[in-house]
Scaffold this active site. Structure first.
Site, short mmCIF file in Angstrom:
data_model
loop_
_atom_site.label_atom_id
_atom_site.label_comp_id
_atom_site.label_asym_id
_atom_site.label_seq_id
_atom_site.Cartn_x
_atom_site.Cartn_y
_atom_site.Cartn_z
CB SER A 126 -0.87 0.04 1.25
OG SER A 126 -1.79 -0.99 1.24
CG HIS A 147 -2.61 -0.72 -3.98
ND1 HIS A 147 -3.40 0.39 -3.82
CD2 HIS A 147 -2.46 -1.25 -2.74
CE1 HIS A 147 -3.69 0.53 -2.55
NE2 HIS A 147 -3.14 -0.45 -1.88
CD GLU A 159 -4.50 2.95 -6.74
OE1 GLU A 159 -4.99 4.09 -6.79
OE2 GLU A 159 -3.85 2.54 -5.76
CG ASN A 198 -5.14 4.07 -0.24
OD1 ASN A 198 -6.36 3.97 -0.18
ND2 ASN A 198 -4.33 3.04 -0.10
N1 NAD Z 1 -5.16 -4.78 4.61
C1 NAD Z 1 -5.45 -3.91 3.66
O1 NAD Z 1 -6.49 -3.20 3.70
C2 NAD Z 1 -4.53 -3.76 2.45
C3 NAD Z 1 -5.03 -3.19 1.26
C4 NAD Z 1 -4.19 -3.11 0.15
C5 NAD Z 1 -2.88 -3.56 0.24
N2 NAD Z 1 -2.40 -4.10 1.42
C6 NAD Z 1 -1.02 -4.58 1.46
O2 NAD Z 1 -1.03 -6.00 1.38
C7 NAD Z 1 0.08 -6.53 2.10
C8 NAD Z 1 -0.42 -7.56 3.10
O3 NAD Z 1 -1.35 -6.95 3.94
P1 NAD Z 1 -2.39 -7.82 4.80
O4 NAD Z 1 -3.37 -6.85 5.37
O5 NAD Z 1 -2.86 -8.99 4.01
O6 NAD Z 1 -1.42 -8.34 5.96
P2 NAD Z 1 -1.61 -9.58 6.96
O7 NAD Z 1 -0.86 -9.22 8.20
O8 NAD Z 1 -3.05 -9.98 7.06
O9 NAD Z 1 -0.83 -10.79 6.22
C9 NAD Z 1 0.55 -10.78 5.99
C10 NAD Z 1 1.00 -12.22 5.83
O10 NAD Z 1 2.36 -12.24 5.41
C11 NAD Z 1 2.98 -13.36 6.00
N3 NAD Z 1 4.42 -13.18 5.92
C12 NAD Z 1 5.20 -12.35 6.65
N4 NAD Z 1 6.48 -12.45 6.23
C13 NAD Z 1 6.48 -13.34 5.20
C14 NAD Z 1 7.50 -13.84 4.34
N5 NAD Z 1 8.76 -13.44 4.45
N6 NAD Z 1 7.15 -14.73 3.39
C15 NAD Z 1 5.87 -15.14 3.27
N7 NAD Z 1 4.87 -14.71 4.05
C16 NAD Z 1 5.18 -13.81 5.01
C17 NAD Z 1 2.39 -13.41 7.39
O11 NAD Z 1 2.55 -14.72 7.96
C18 NAD Z 1 0.93 -13.07 7.10
O12 NAD Z 1 0.17 -14.23 6.84
C19 NAD Z 1 0.81 -5.34 2.71
O13 NAD Z 1 1.88 -4.98 1.86
C20 NAD Z 1 -0.26 -4.24 2.72
O14 NAD Z 1 0.29 -2.95 2.61
C21 NAD Z 1 -3.21 -4.22 2.52
#
Ligand code: NAD
Length: 300
Positions: A126, A147, A159, A198
């Site tokens: 993000s 994204h 995106e 965003n």
């Molecule tokens: N949550 C949102 O609203 C949202 C929206 C758009 C983008 N994002 C982006 O998506 C990404 C993930 O966000 P999320 O909310 O799903 O997070 P989350 O915390 O729900 O999940 C992250 C996952 O990554 C895993 N992980 C950590 N290190 C790792 C590695 N080295 N190899 C493999 N897996 C690993 C963790 O075990 C976990 O399951 C982030 O970059 C975030 O910025 C989030």
């Protein structure tokens, strides 16, 4: 998985990270007919993703939105593994691991070693832009941000953000994938933190807080104006309560620490809410208060 290309299009993807975003992105791809590997370092996250996705899909079948056969086929195309090496023979990787730059860079360096030279590497970050991650690999021309928005099963916009070295062919393949999975690509011509949606959301939120802090209008008045005059589904304060006031605070604080620009610092109003533990719906109180059923009672 062996690489198999049809007319240059993506057939096999790896989604890295099985959290809120990665799990849903993976099933969206599987439902669209792609072969999908879902990787996470934590086996408990894969178990949870499997359970939650099956639960969601059962509800969709019950509502008549999907057939049981469609869903069975999708799960047959979705492989989950904690061993990265088992999943890397793919056309494209979507990284959705924790939002920590060093974790992402280390993972991309490993993916660069393990994936075929033609594989496109995409990040769902993000906040981090391609130029912060692409040089962890030897293929910055094949690096792009994809994204997605939360919840990825529902939200159509994706995106597509190119870095300075991203090739046109990579952008085209990324657009192709987004369309193939039934989403709508929004392409940025240059990278910028926060991308488009965003940034605009944040600008609206900052203006709403400025109006409140200046004593120009109440929380309810501002939310009502945004809903009824601008057609927003939710006012900015309602939305902050929904997404968590701490999330926006942490994003702004991180940006402020990076730039030192007072305009990037969290507002006094938001800081006070976070310090008081009034984080929105999840704590029963934010800009509004909520009863035990999550119904709004009044502005605080
Ligand atoms: N949550 C949102 O609203 C949202 C929206 C758009 C983008 N994002 C982006 O998506 C990404 C993930 O966000 P999320 O909310 O799903 O997070 P989350 O915390 O729900 O999940 C992250 C996952 O990554 C895993 N992980 C950590 N290190 C790792 C590695 N080295 N190899 C493999 N897996 C690993 C963790 O075990 C976990 O399951 C982030 O970059 C975030 O910025 C989030």
């Amino acid at each position: 998985m062996a690489t198999r290309r049809r007319g240059g299009s993506t057939e096999q993807v790896l989604v890295a990270g099985a959290g809120a975003m990665g799990s849903q992105i993976a099933v969206v791809c599987a439902l669209a007919g792609l072969e999908v590997g879902l990787y996470d370092v934590d086996p408990a996250m894969l178990t949870r993703a499997d359970r939650e996705l099956r639960d969601r899909m059962s509800k969709q079948i019950a509502k008549g939105r999907r057939t049981a056969a469609e869903v069975d086929d999708a799960f047959a195309r979705l492989r989950m593994d904690t061993a990265l090496s088992a999943l890397t023979g793919v056309d494209l990787v979507i990284e959705a691991v924790v939002e920590k730059l060093e974790v992402k860079r280390a993972l991309f360096a490993e993916l660069d070693q393990r994936c075929p030279p033609g594989t496109i590497l995409a990040s769902n970050s993000s906040s981090f832009v391609p130029s912060q991650m692409a040089h962890a690999t030897a293929r910055p021309d094949r690096f792009v941000n994809l994204h997605f928005f939360n919840p990825a099963l529902v939200m159509r916009c994706v995106e597509v953000v190119r870095g300075p070295e991203t090739s046109d062919a990579t952008v085209e393949a990324a657009i192709d994938l987004v369309e193939r999975i039934g989403k709508l690509p929004v392409v940025l011509d240059r990278e910028i933190p926060g991308f488009v949606a965003n940034r605009i959301l944040n600008a609206v939120r900052d203006e709403a807080i400025g109006l409140l802090e200046g004593g120009y209008a109440s929380i309810e008045a501002i939310d009502t104006a945004c809903r009824t005059a601008l057609g927003y589904p939710m006012g900015p304060f309602e939305l902050m309560d929904l997404t968590g006031i701490d999330i926006g605070y942490l994003t702004k604080q991180a940006r402020f620490e990076e730039t030192g620009d007072p305009a990037d610092a969290p507002s006094a109003t938001v800081r006070a809410k976070v310090e008081a533990g009034h984080l929105g719906r999840k704590t029963g109180r934010g800009f509004y208060t909520y009863d035990e059923h999550g119904n709004r009672t009044r502005p605080t």
